[in-house]
Design an enzyme around this catalytic site. Structure first.
Site, PDB file in Angstrom:
ATOM      1  N   ILE A   1     -36.664 -84.640 -19.659  1.00 24.63           N
ATOM      2  CA  ILE A   1     -36.017 -83.733 -19.923  1.00 24.63           C
ATOM      3  C   ILE A   1     -36.065 -83.100 -21.430  1.00 24.63           C
ATOM      4  O   ILE A   1     -36.370 -81.815 -21.675  1.00 24.63           O
ATOM      5  CB  ILE A   1     -34.759 -83.350 -19.299  1.00 24.63           C
ATOM      6  CG1 ILE A   1     -34.830 -83.646 -17.818  1.00 24.63           C
ATOM      7  CG2 ILE A   1     -33.825 -82.194 -19.403  1.00 24.63           C
ATOM      8  CD1 ILE A   1     -33.676 -83.909 -17.035  1.00 24.63           C
TER       9      ILE A   1
ATOM     10  N   ASP B   1     -22.690 -77.767 -17.890  1.00 24.75           N
ATOM     11  CA  ASP B   1     -22.833 -77.807 -16.692  1.00 24.75           C
ATOM     12  C   ASP B   1     -22.404 -79.009 -15.983  1.00 24.75           C
ATOM     13  O   ASP B   1     -22.583 -78.846 -14.617  1.00 24.75           O
ATOM     14  CB  ASP B   1     -24.522 -77.797 -16.223  1.00 24.75           C
ATOM     15  CG  ASP B   1     -24.933 -77.524 -15.209  1.00 24.75           C
ATOM     16  OD1 ASP B   1     -24.263 -76.493 -14.254  1.00 24.75           O
ATOM     17  OD2 ASP B   1     -25.550 -78.339 -14.606  1.00 24.75           O
TER      18      ASP B   1
ATOM     19  N   GLU C   1     -15.866 -84.298 -11.434  1.00 29.13           N
ATOM     20  CA  GLU C   1     -16.678 -83.291 -10.803  1.00 29.13           C
ATOM     21  C   GLU C   1     -15.919 -83.200  -9.321  1.00 29.13           C
ATOM     22  O   GLU C   1     -16.165 -84.091  -8.701  1.00 29.13           O
ATOM     23  CB  GLU C   1     -17.946 -83.027 -10.843  1.00 29.13           C
ATOM     24  CG  GLU C   1     -18.488 -83.099 -12.059  1.00 29.13           C
ATOM     25  CD  GLU C   1     -20.003 -82.783 -12.558  1.00 29.13           C
ATOM     26  OE1 GLU C   1     -20.548 -83.079 -11.260  1.00 29.13           O
ATOM     27  OE2 GLU C   1     -20.476 -82.457 -13.410  1.00 29.13           O
TER      28      GLU C   1
ATOM     29  N   ASP D   1     -32.939 -90.848 -30.293  1.00 31.59           N
ATOM     30  CA  ASP D   1     -33.009 -91.564 -29.083  1.00 31.59           C
ATOM     31  C   ASP D   1     -33.640 -92.914 -29.357  1.00 31.59           C
ATOM     32  O   ASP D   1     -34.625 -93.200 -30.186  1.00 31.59           O
ATOM     33  CB  ASP D   1     -34.107 -90.941 -28.234  1.00 31.59           C
ATOM     34  CG  ASP D   1     -34.448 -91.272 -26.754  1.00 31.59           C
ATOM     35  OD1 ASP D   1     -34.345 -92.795 -26.553  1.00 31.59           O
ATOM     36  OD2 ASP D   1     -34.587 -90.817 -26.055  1.00 31.59           O
TER      37      ASP D   1
ATOM     38  N   HIS E   1     -22.501 -77.593 -12.013  1.00 36.04           N
ATOM     39  CA  HIS E   1     -23.632 -78.515 -11.988  1.00 36.04           C
ATOM     40  C   HIS E   1     -24.944 -78.052 -11.540  1.00 36.04           C
ATOM     41  O   HIS E   1     -25.419 -78.377 -10.317  1.00 36.04           O
ATOM     42  CB  HIS E   1     -23.241 -79.758 -10.993  1.00 36.04           C
ATOM     43  CG  HIS E   1     -23.942 -81.035 -11.577  1.00 36.04           C
ATOM     44  ND1 HIS E   1     -23.224 -82.285 -11.586  1.00 36.04           N
ATOM     45  CD2 HIS E   1     -25.423 -81.176 -11.964  1.00 36.04           C
ATOM     46  CE1 HIS E   1     -24.151 -83.230 -11.898  1.00 36.04           C
ATOM     47  NE2 HIS E   1     -25.360 -82.518 -11.999  1.00 36.04           N
ATOM     48  N   LEU E   2     -25.437 -76.953 -12.156  1.00 34.19           N
ATOM     49  CA  LEU E   2     -26.747 -76.009 -11.526  1.00 34.19           C
ATOM     50  C   LEU E   2     -27.850 -76.591 -11.968  1.00 34.19           C
ATOM     51  O   LEU E   2     -28.944 -75.602 -12.043  1.00 34.19           O
ATOM     52  CB  LEU E   2     -26.502 -74.625 -11.786  1.00 34.19           C
ATOM     53  CG  LEU E   2     -25.261 -73.989 -11.285  1.00 34.19           C
ATOM     54  CD1 LEU E   2     -25.165 -72.434 -11.575  1.00 34.19           C
ATOM     55  CD2 LEU E   2     -25.264 -74.109  -9.528  1.00 34.19           C
ATOM     56  N   GLY E   3     -27.827 -77.713 -12.905  1.00 28.97           N
ATOM     57  CA  GLY E   3     -29.118 -78.033 -13.707  1.00 28.97           C
ATOM     58  C   GLY E   3     -30.168 -77.983 -12.865  1.00 28.97           C
ATOM     59  O   GLY E   3     -31.317 -77.687 -13.234  1.00 28.97           O
ATOM     60  N   ALA E   4     -30.059 -78.713 -11.494  1.00 26.92           N
ATOM     61  CA  ALA E   4     -31.359 -78.827 -10.718  1.00 26.92           C
ATOM     62  C   ALA E   4     -31.487 -77.804  -9.431  1.00 26.92           C
ATOM     63  O   ALA E   4     -32.189 -77.957  -8.519  1.00 26.92           O
ATOM     64  CB  ALA E   4     -31.246 -80.044  -9.933  1.00 26.92           C
TER      65      ALA E   4
ATOM     66  N   CYS F   1     -26.180 -80.630 -20.040  1.00 25.58           N
ATOM     67  CA  CYS F   1     -26.716 -80.448 -18.802  1.00 25.58           C
ATOM     68  C   CYS F   1     -27.156 -81.782 -18.140  1.00 25.58           C
ATOM     69  O   CYS F   1     -27.779 -81.677 -17.197  1.00 25.58           O
ATOM     70  CB  CYS F   1     -27.865 -79.307 -18.454  1.00 25.58           C
ATOM     71  SG  CYS F   1     -27.463 -77.847 -19.098  1.00 25.58           S
TER      72      CYS F   1
END
Length: 528
Positions: free
Chosen positions: A153, A257, A262, A172, A281-284, A231
């Protein structure tokens, strides 16, 4: 042949059920069950397809006596007890790529919304106001975006940001310099990222190492006026510190997000904070992503249950449906060699070395390694398989080493398994005849060609005339029929090995009698 049974326990695109059926599975779609209700029915299923609602706990796994695979339609597997699934021999898969674009696009959307204060401007305009001069946004062109996490991502976000003419830096631990160059971004350490970035987006799983990766100390070190987007997973940011720094104006904006809890409570401190944006939590949550993850999880579960292919597994090496048939005979040989050395080795095992030569060296070594350990560990537990064998070996402190030799020796392909024990090293080797039939070719340094199948008798003796007749007579008098007879020796008159296959288990009194025969050093009953 009985079809494998799969339960879909969460709401999922109907194409998942269709694909599972088309690929040879029986499917039940039963959603909304309580943990106790799920526990009562899970024992009849070979596969379980879930999203985030179903919690695959220790109790569920203990009741799932036939379960072989859990497939999560999505990335996060917080709702699956992976260590316990591994100990039970259950493969856990996810679909890390099905919603990657959707989540990356949501991060970019929130970044742009922060930059131009779109939600607040929208609210006031719809209230009948015309606050044209109240909102002064910033351009993203020329700004520095800091990625925390540059995996699937994160790399998509990077490509979109570069398209917006942003400069991208990334932290990373697994990002190589070569991959950074390929992506067109700069690899930096975390401290350098927080001090340089105008925008920060997070794209990392929640682990003990990443929890509160943006803690108060790091948030205070960020560049004044920074804007932050998450996100990925709740818990990556210290929400209380984020609130304080938004109030102080040090952080110009934040968009979440995901939250540590939650759904968040209605009185969450961040709610109502100026320049704060949140989504549930709309990422997907796009129609394309929901179809994609449903299709992928169905394909992956079916591949595993029907053909043995392992894709996107979190607790076992991946093995494509195309690789599985090619690797199958090698894995059969590997498991038998592991079983043989496990049955014959004496003393505490401390180390195992798995060597691949010739054609075997060109194959995916992880499934072969798992098959060796499966054969070996079956001497300790009858419920072991390729999934839990590596974990059982690790629990017992067994040091596992894998060696690959590109050279081809006497045999076109060769597997050698060596265990270090408290009484010295013990090594066995095998090959494939006709690329299919597993065959032992060496045992403890003595050349011998033998099938490994069914019930067998292993004897170490002095190479001397008359011994074969004596063992044959003993077995004949006991009514035990010999199927195959394999001999090997170090040298004439030296130590010899005899491997017999027989038609039934050998009683202990016959083994005891064989031990008393002249020249016998060791007798061991084997089973494969």
């Amino acid at each position: 042949m009985t079809k494998p049974k799969v339960l879909i326990s969460d709401k999922m695109d109907p194409n998942a059920e269709r694909i599972l059926k088309e690929r040879g599975c029986d499917v039940d779609v039963i959603t909304g069950k309580t943990p106790e209700e799920l526990k009562a029915i899970i024992g009849q299923y070979d596969g379980l397809a879930i999203r985030s609602a179903t919690k695959v706990t220790k109790e569920i796994l203990d009741a799932a006596t036939n379960l072989k695979v859990v497939g999560r339609a999505g990335i996060g597997v917080d709702n699956v007890d992976i260590p316990h699934a591994s100990s039970k021999g259950v493969v856990v898969m996810n679909t890390p790529f099905g919603n990657s674009i959707t989540t990356a696009e949501h991060a970019i959307a929130l970044l742009m919304a922060l930059a131009r204060q779109i939600p607040e401007a929208n609210d006031q305009t719809q209230e009948g106001k015309w606050p044209k001069n109240a909102f002064m946004g910033v351009e993203v062109t020329g700004k520095t975006l800091g990625l925390i996490g540059a995996g699937n991502i994160g790399s998509i976000v990077a490509s979109r940001a570069l398209g917006l003419r942003m400069k991208v830096i990334a932290y990373d631990p697994f990002l190589t310099e070569e991959r950074a160059v390929e992506l067109g971004i700069e690899k930096v350490d975390l401290e350098g990222l927080v001090t340089r970035a105008d925008f920060i987006t997070l794209h990392t799983p929640l682990t003990d190492d990443t929890r509160n990766i943006l803690n108060r100390e790091r948030l205070e070190k960020t560049k004044k006026g920074v804007r932050i987007v998450n996100c990925a997973r709740g818990g990556l940011i210290d929400e209380a510190a984020l609130k304080d720094l938004l109030d102080s104006g040090h952080i110009a904006g934040a968009a979440l997000d995901v939250f540590a809890v939650e759904p968040p409570p209605a009185d969450h401190p961040l709610f109502g904070t100026p320049n704060f944006i949140c989504t549930p939590h709309l990422g997907a949550s796009t129609s394309e992503a929901q179809v994609n993850v449903a299709l992928q999880v169905a394909e992956q579960i079916a591949d595993y249950l029907v053909s043995g292919g392992v894709t996107n597994a979190l607790n076992v090496p991946s093995l494509s449906a195309e690789e599985a048939p090619k690797l199958k005979p090698y894995m059969g040989l590997a498991e038998k060699l592991g079983s043989l050395v496990g049955q014959l080795a004496h003393g505490n095992l401390t180390q195992i070395s798995i060597e691949r030569s010739g054609a075997a060296a060109e194959l995916n070594g992880k499934p072969i390694e798992a098959a060796v350990l499966s054969g070996l560990m079956k001497n300790y537990s009858q419920s072991v398989n390729m999934v839990n064998a590596p974990f059982l070996a690790k629990e017992r402190g067994l040091d596992v080493r894998s060696v690959r030799h590109e050279r081809e020796g006497v045999y076109h392909t060769l597997l050698r398994v060596t265990v270090a024990t408290s009484q010295g090293d013990r090594s066995v080797a095998g090959t494939l005849f006709g690329s299919e039939a597993p065959r032992l070719v060496s045992i403890f340094g003595i050349g011998i060609e033998a099938d490994l199948d069914g019930h067998m008798l292993y004897i170490v003796n002095e190479d001397a005339p008359g011994f074969i007749g004596r063992i044959g007579s003993l077995l004949g008098e006991a009514g035990i029929n010999i199927g195959t007879f394999h001999l090997g020796r170090r040298e004439a008159g030296g130590e010899a090995v005899l491997l017999l296959s027989v038609d039934q288990p050998i009683p202990q009194d016959v083994i005891d009698a064989a031990c008393k025969l002249q020249g016998v050093k060791m007798v061991k009953a084997l089973a494969f």
